[in-house]
Motif scaffolding. Structure first.
Motif, short mmCIF file in Angstrom:
data_model
loop_
_atom_site.label_atom_id
_atom_site.label_comp_id
_atom_site.label_asym_id
_atom_site.label_seq_id
_atom_site.Cartn_x
_atom_site.Cartn_y
_atom_site.Cartn_z
N LEU A 106 0.83 -1.21 0.00
CA LEU A 106 0.00 0.00 0.00
C LEU A 106 0.86 1.26 0.00
O LEU A 106 0.58 2.22 -0.71
N GLY A 107 1.92 1.24 0.80
CA GLY A 107 2.80 2.39 0.88
C GLY A 107 3.49 2.71 -0.43
O GLY A 107 3.71 3.88 -0.75
N ARG A 108 3.82 1.67 -1.19
CA ARG A 108 4.47 1.90 -2.48
C ARG A 108 3.51 2.50 -3.50
O ARG A 108 3.94 3.15 -4.45
N TRP A 109 2.21 2.28 -3.33
CA TRP A 109 1.20 2.79 -4.26
C TRP A 109 0.32 3.83 -3.57
O TRP A 109 -0.87 3.94 -3.85
N SER A 110 0.91 4.59 -2.67
CA SER A 110 0.13 5.51 -1.83
C SER A 110 -0.61 6.57 -2.64
O SER A 110 -1.75 6.91 -2.33
N LEU A 111 0.02 7.12 -3.67
CA LEU A 111 -0.63 8.17 -4.44
C LEU A 111 -1.84 7.62 -5.20
O LEU A 111 -2.91 8.25 -5.21
#
Length: 242
Positions: free
Chosen positions: A215-220
């Motif tokens: 999730l953090g890697r695809w936050s935007l």
């Protein structure tokens, strides 16, 4: 060549912020549709949560900038990522103007991150050469709005600075001051961790936390999609329940 080192722990921390934000927005949407009755503008239960969520996001943005600079990120690569954030900020303004014409978002969290990343990137080299420079600059940015306010900064075209005499009527507001201070503290902390405790960010991540890192890697992308999905689903449920 830039390092290919992964920072899964940093991604997971950003993922925590994403999940917390989504839960907050879900409650906000429930309130919007009348399922619950809460005051998200004055009730400390909600206003303080927002402060914590924004602080975590901006601290992570500072940590990420520290990692990017450590890996030798060039200005062209920085601007490519910046353009994605700025473009999404413009979409947020447009979408909020359609949904909340009287309180649309002119300078929310994405607008703030876009502006603050440029400032932090420019300020990082000279401040880093001063002992404690980033920490002191962060503290000054946080303190300044408490010491200086002027009506000039109360318009939609100037309130992005943050030296307002009262909070504007808007669904999201993350001005440069004081929030730049939190990002600078994240940058300062990131520089220290990378120099002295690198494993805190780059160490192995327990398998149970892997979804948070994803999730953090695809936050935007998650940020841009979660509200339309939540609002759409809740609208459908409310319509079917009538």
């Amino acid at each position: 060549m830039p390092s290919k080192e992964r920072f899964d722990r940093l991604d997971a921390l950003r993922g925590v912020a994403i999940v917390w934000m989504a839960a907050f927005h879900f409650c906000y949407d429930l309130n919007y549709f009348g399922v619950i009755r809460q005051n998200f503008y004055t009730d400390p239960v909600w206003t303080q949560q927002r402060v914590c969520i924004v602080s975590l996001f901006l601290f992570c943005a500072g940590l990420s900038l520290a990692v990017a600079l450590d890996q030798g990120q060039t200005w062209p690569r920085f601007w490519r990522r910046w353009a994605q954030i700025a473009g999404c900020a413009a979409l947020v303004s447009l979408g909020s103007a359609l949904m909340f014409p009287r309180s649309w978002i002119s300078f929310g969290i994405l607008h703030g991150i876009a502006a603050m990343l440029v400032l932090a990137r420019l300020l990082a080299p000279p401040l880093a050469r001063m002992k404690g420079g980033l920490w002191l600059a962060g503290a000054a940015a946080i303190a300044l709005p408490r010491l200086v306010q002027h009506a000039f900064f109360d318009t939609r075209w100037t309130n992005w600075v943050g030296l307002v005499t009262h909070k504007p009527v808007t669904e999201d507001y993350a001005p440069v001051l004081p929030w730049l201070g939190v990002l600078l503290w994240g940058l300062a902390a990131g520089r220290w961790v990378l120099a002295h405790r690198r494993a805190w960010l780059a160490g192995a991540l327990p398998a149970a936390l892997a979804p948070l890192a994803a999730l953090g890697r695809w936050s935007l992308s998650f940020y841009m999609l979660h509200q339309p999905v939540l609002i759409g689903v809740l609208w459908l449920v409310v319509m079917l329940g009538r």
